[in-house]
Design an enzyme around this catalytic site. Structure first.
Site, short mmCIF file in Angstrom:
data_model
loop_
_atom_site.label_atom_id
_atom_site.label_comp_id
_atom_site.label_asym_id
_atom_site.label_seq_id
_atom_site.Cartn_x
_atom_site.Cartn_y
_atom_site.Cartn_z
N ASP A 103 42.18 80.08 29.50
CA ASP A 103 42.02 78.94 29.23
C ASP A 103 42.12 78.19 28.22
OD1 ASP A 103 42.91 76.16 32.23
OD2 ASP A 103 41.15 75.64 30.87
N HIS A 292 45.78 81.46 39.10
CA HIS A 292 45.17 80.22 37.36
C HIS A 292 43.69 81.40 36.80
CE1 HIS A 292 44.88 78.58 33.39
NE2 HIS A 292 43.04 77.95 34.18
#
Length: 316
Positions: A103, A292
């Site tokens: 991320d 994610h």
């Protein structure tokens, strides 16, 4: 949690909280977390890497946990975040390392690879791709693409707005973020709170236990998300400061992992297509049925790919 050692480092004008594990003589591997995560998001990788003989370092990044969270918004541009890690490596005497980022930790890792072509020997990034310095700040492009529509990164831009919503109930906010981040670009007006139309989230993400979830809550308890949100408020400053890096390629052996259900894959489809031009020694894998929070949703698969890659390009 005695398996993980903790210390505070005075680096780059801040106190950096750092967790580590593995044999003291092991080759160093750094793990950089993203938003809104914590060092503990790497627990599965830390154990696997340590068992394989590596010395693992997982910082609480600037603005998170026990690390300093400067008030100034401009204290969170990518080069400043890189400087935190560079200074920490200096303190620890690290001349050659493997760098891993997920991320927001991925852009820091990408830029560290550009800044430290000799010291960063192998690079692994998760979820966020790289295709060189854009021709203009990314936030300008977002404002055009999402004109008149809601987009979470634009919602984060005005200091105090997102904090008012998210800090009111940190545990609830984290349950939303970590439980189903597909709703980060919902069909709502730009002035609507982020989670106004989201259904109630589960008590904790499906990929972690209630006990593990408390590590995330403690990361922001008492300080809120202001420091973490300030990372999003530096697209223009980062773009200005990285002009000397324009056109430079990432030359290190690089592993990139992304989940097939990760919404970043949709947002960054153009970047994903262009990445091989800017990362010539790229190995890329898409994990099936994965979102994610990749290193926690499929830790065994991530660990296998990570250890195989490091074994070939970095060694134990």
């Amino acid at each position: 949690m005695n398996e993980f050692e903790h210390r505070m480092l005075a680096v780059n004008g801040i106190q950096l909280s750092l967790y580590s594990c593995g044999p003291l003589d092991g080759r160093p591997v750094w793990l950089l977390h993203g938003f809104p995560e914590c060092w503990h998001s790497w627990q599965h990788q830390m154990r696997a890497l340590a068992a394989a003989g590596y010395r693992v370092f997982a910082p609480e990044m600037r603005g998170y946990g026990q690390s300093s969270a400067p008030e100034a918004v401009d204290a969170y541009d990518v080069l400043t975040l890189c400087a935190d890690i560079q200074a920490a490596m200096d303190v620890l005497g690290h001349e050659r390392v493997a760098m891993v980022g997920h991320d927001w930790g991925a852009p820091v890792a990408w830029h560290l690879a550009l800044l430290e072509p000799e010291r960063i020997e192998a690079l692994v990034t998760l979820s966020v791709p790289f295709a060189g310095r854009p021709k203009r700040p990314a936030v300008e492009i977002m404002r055009e693409v999402f004109a008149g529509r809601f987009f979470y990164i634009l919602y984060f831009q005005q200091p105090g707005v997102a904090e008012a919503e998210l800090d009111a109930d940190i545990a609830l906010s984290l349950r939303h973020f970590l439980g189903d981040n597909v709703r980060l670009a919902p069909d709502q007006t730009p002035d609507t709170p982020l989670f106004a139309h989201s259904p109630p989230p589960p008590e904790h993400p499906a990929w972690c236990s209630a006990e593990d979830f408390q590590w995330y809550v403690r990361t922001f308890a008492g300080r809120g998300l202001r420091g973490a949100l300030n990372w999003y408020r530096n697209f223009e400053r980062t773009w200005q400061r990285t002009e000397p890096l324009a056109g430079r390629k990432v030359e290190q052996p690089t592993l990139f992992l992304i989940g097939d259900r990760d919404p970043v894959g949709r947002f960054e489809s153009y970047t994903l297509q262009r990445m091989p031009e800017h990362v010539p020694h790229l190995e890329q894998h898409t994990l099936e049925n994965c979102g994610h929070w990749i290193q926690n949703q499929q830790p065994a698969r991530v660990n296998a790919l990570l250890l195989d890659f490091l074994g070939r390009h970095y060694g134990a």
